[in-house]
Design a protein around this motif. Structure first.
Motif, PDB file in Angstrom:
ATOM      1  N   LEU A 174      59.103   4.278 -13.831  1.00  0.00           N
ATOM      2  CA  LEU A 174      57.684   3.991 -13.602  1.00  0.00           C
ATOM      3  C   LEU A 174      56.827   5.144 -14.104  1.00  0.00           C
ATOM      4  N   ASP A 175      55.699   4.791 -14.716  1.00  0.00           N
ATOM      5  CA  ASP A 175      54.757   5.803 -15.181  1.00  0.00           C
ATOM      6  C   ASP A 175      53.695   6.032 -14.103  1.00  0.00           C
ATOM      7  N   PRO A 176      52.732   6.922 -14.334  1.00  0.00           N
ATOM      8  CA  PRO A 176      51.722   7.193 -13.299  1.00  0.00           C
ATOM      9  C   PRO A 176      50.882   5.973 -12.901  1.00  0.00           C
ATOM     10  N   GLU A 177      50.835   4.951 -13.771  1.00  0.00           N
ATOM     11  CA  GLU A 177      50.087   3.728 -13.448  1.00  0.00           C
ATOM     12  C   GLU A 177      50.988   2.653 -12.841  1.00  0.00           C
ATOM     13  N   ASP A 178      52.201   3.023 -12.458  1.00  0.00           N
ATOM     14  CA  ASP A 178      53.190   2.104 -11.876  1.00  0.00           C
ATOM     15  C   ASP A 178      53.632   1.010 -12.848  1.00  0.00           C
ATOM     16  N   ARG A 179      53.563   1.302 -14.141  1.00  0.00           N
ATOM     17  CA  ARG A 179      54.129   0.373 -15.128  1.00  0.00           C
ATOM     18  C   ARG A 179      55.615   0.687 -15.284  1.00  0.00           C
ATOM     19  N   ILE A 180      56.409  -0.340 -15.556  1.00  0.00           N
ATOM     20  CA  ILE A 180      57.847  -0.184 -15.738  1.00  0.00           C
ATOM     21  C   ILE A 180      58.181  -0.253 -17.222  1.00  0.00           C
ATOM     22  N   LEU A 181      59.105   0.595 -17.653  1.00  0.00           N
ATOM     23  CA  LEU A 181      59.520   0.606 -19.048  1.00  0.00           C
ATOM     24  C   LEU A 181      60.728  -0.312 -19.227  1.00  0.00           C
ATOM     25  N   LEU A 182      60.596  -1.276 -20.137  1.00  0.00           N
ATOM     26  CA  LEU A 182      61.691  -2.190 -20.442  1.00  0.00           C
ATOM     27  C   LEU A 182      61.993  -2.149 -21.933  1.00  0.00           C
ATOM     28  N   LEU A 183      63.267  -2.281 -22.263  1.00  0.00           N
ATOM     29  CA  LEU A 183      63.696  -2.382 -23.647  1.00  0.00           C
ATOM     30  C   LEU A 183      63.784  -3.851 -24.029  1.00  0.00           C
ATOM     31  N   HIS A 184      63.552  -4.142 -25.304  1.00  0.00           N
ATOM     32  CA  HIS A 184      63.673  -5.504 -25.813  1.00  0.00           C
ATOM     33  C   HIS A 184      64.939  -5.580 -26.641  1.00  0.00           C
ATOM     34  N   GLY A 185      65.858  -6.435 -26.195  1.00  0.00           N
ATOM     35  CA  GLY A 185      67.130  -6.565 -26.887  1.00  0.00           C
ATOM     36  C   GLY A 185      67.379  -7.975 -27.354  1.00  0.00           C
ATOM     37  N   HIS A 186      68.389  -8.094 -28.215  1.00  0.00           N
ATOM     38  CA  HIS A 186      68.770  -9.401 -28.729  1.00  0.00           C
ATOM     39  C   HIS A 186      70.235  -9.367 -29.123  1.00  0.00           C
ATOM     40  N   GLU A 187      70.789 -10.544 -29.264  1.00  0.00           N
ATOM     41  CA  GLU A 187      72.157 -10.669 -29.737  1.00  0.00           C
ATOM     42  C   GLU A 187      72.214 -10.133 -31.171  1.00  0.00           C
ATOM     43  N   PRO A 188      73.150  -9.215 -31.478  1.00  0.00           N
ATOM     44  CA  PRO A 188      73.250  -8.735 -32.859  1.00  0.00           C
ATOM     45  C   PRO A 188      73.393  -9.918 -33.821  1.00  0.00           C
TER      46      PRO A 188
ATOM     47  N   PHE B 203      68.500   2.879 -10.312  1.00  0.00           N
ATOM     48  CA  PHE B 203      67.847   4.037  -9.711  1.00  0.00           C
ATOM     49  C   PHE B 203      66.359   4.041 -10.040  1.00  0.00           C
ATOM     50  N   LEU B 204      65.549   4.434  -9.078  1.00  0.00           N
ATOM     51  CA  LEU B 204      64.127   4.626  -9.313  1.00  0.00           C
ATOM     52  C   LEU B 204      63.938   5.964 -10.010  1.00  0.00           C
ATOM     53  N   ALA B 205      63.033   6.017 -10.974  1.00  0.00           N
ATOM     54  CA  ALA B 205      62.651   7.280 -11.607  1.00  0.00           C
ATOM     55  C   ALA B 205      61.172   7.214 -11.934  1.00  0.00           C
ATOM     56  N   ARG B 206      60.555   8.375 -11.936  1.00  0.00           N
ATOM     57  CA  ARG B 206      59.142   8.465 -12.286  1.00  0.00           C
ATOM     58  C   ARG B 206      58.984   9.485 -13.406  1.00  0.00           C
ATOM     59  N   THR B 207      57.990   9.218 -14.246  1.00  0.00           N
ATOM     60  CA  THR B 207      57.677  10.135 -15.331  1.00  0.00           C
ATOM     61  C   THR B 207      56.178  10.150 -15.560  1.00  0.00           C
ATOM     62  N   THR B 208      55.696  11.257 -16.109  1.00  0.00           N
ATOM     63  CA  THR B 208      54.298  11.326 -16.528  1.00  0.00           C
ATOM     64  C   THR B 208      54.191  11.076 -18.029  1.00  0.00           C
ATOM     65  N   ARG B 209      55.337  11.018 -18.695  1.00  0.00           N
ATOM     66  CA  ARG B 209      55.370  10.846 -20.154  1.00  0.00           C
ATOM     67  C   ARG B 209      55.512   9.366 -20.502  1.00  0.00           C
ATOM     68  N   THR B 210      54.654   8.866 -21.363  1.00  0.00           N
ATOM     69  CA  THR B 210      54.752   7.455 -21.744  1.00  0.00           C
ATOM     70  C   THR B 210      55.103   7.265 -23.218  1.00  0.00           C
ATOM     71  N   ASP B 211      55.090   8.341 -24.020  1.00  0.00           N
ATOM     72  CA  ASP B 211      55.520   8.196 -25.407  1.00  0.00           C
ATOM     73  C   ASP B 211      57.048   8.223 -25.439  1.00  0.00           C
TER      74      ASP B 211
ATOM     75  N   TRP C  67      55.846  -0.688 -21.945  1.00  0.00           N
ATOM     76  CA  TRP C  67      55.495  -0.514 -20.536  1.00  0.00           C
ATOM     77  C   TRP C  67      54.847  -1.802 -20.043  1.00  0.00           C
ATOM     78  N   TRP C  68      55.320  -2.300 -18.908  1.00  0.00           N
ATOM     79  CA  TRP C  68      54.820  -3.545 -18.316  1.00  0.00           C
ATOM     80  C   TRP C  68      54.155  -3.257 -16.973  1.00  0.00           C
ATOM     81  N   THR C  69      53.020  -3.897 -16.731  1.00  0.00           N
ATOM     82  CA  THR C  69      52.456  -3.881 -15.384  1.00  0.00           C
ATOM     83  C   THR C  69      53.206  -4.923 -14.558  1.00  0.00           C
ATOM     84  N   SER C  70      53.099  -4.793 -13.271  1.00  0.00           N
ATOM     85  CA  SER C  70      53.719  -5.785 -12.387  1.00  0.00           C
ATOM     86  C   SER C  70      53.143  -7.168 -12.660  1.00  0.00           C
TER      87      SER C  70
END
Length: 162
Positions: free
Chosen positions: A14-28, A93-101, A120-123
């Protein structure tokens, strides 16, 4: 058939705005079959789940300045990917960061063939999306986490078999 269960550590970052970072994946080889997922991966050698979570986060996002928090959820899952079945025991695990790049230069060869970005996704965005997200209950779990804080005891999520 390989039935060994892979131990996996994942990060709900989660970033300071409570957005969650998700990766976008696909079948190779098939970018049309895609989904969003949290950073993380399998344990290597004798590392702990916490060590694996931190390492995977750096490899997949380049983010190093995190505070790894409590274990939120566990789940067992099984899915077909890259021509084989993966049976996993995942800890989130929950983690927090101030870095969004982010920096994805640490991706593995398989990840280079199957991960095509992150965001980064908002709820609210997560609750509204019609795209596939794993775990499938992530939107509601995130909303509860933001409203109530981490659970006092890690939640055991329903198994997912895809």
């Amino acid at each position: 058939m390989d039935t060994e269960v892979r131990k996996v550590a994942r990060v709900v970052l989660l970033d300071p705005e409570d957005r969650i970072l998700l990766l976008h994946g696909h079948e190779p080889g098939n970018a049309a079959e895609s989904w969003w997922f949290t950073p993380g991966g399998g344990l290597e050698g004798d590392e702990t789940r916490e060590e694996a979570a931190a390492r995977e986060l750096v490899e997949e996002t380049g983010i190093t300045d995190v505070t790894l928090g409590p274990l939120l959820w566990t789940r067992k899952c099984s899915f077909l990917f890259d021509g084989r079945r993966w049976d996993q025991d995942e800890w989130y695990f929950l983690a927090r960061t101030t870095r969004t790049d982010t920096d994805q230069t640490g991706l593995t060869e398989l990840e280079l063939r199957s991960v095509d970005g992150l965001r980064w996704w908002t709820s609210t965005e997560l609750l509204a999306t019609r795209e596939t997200v794993y775990p499938t209950r992530l939107a509601g779990l995130l909303r509860t986490l933001l409203d109530e804080g981490p659970p006092s005891v890690p939640l055991v999520l329903d198994p997912e078999i895809v």
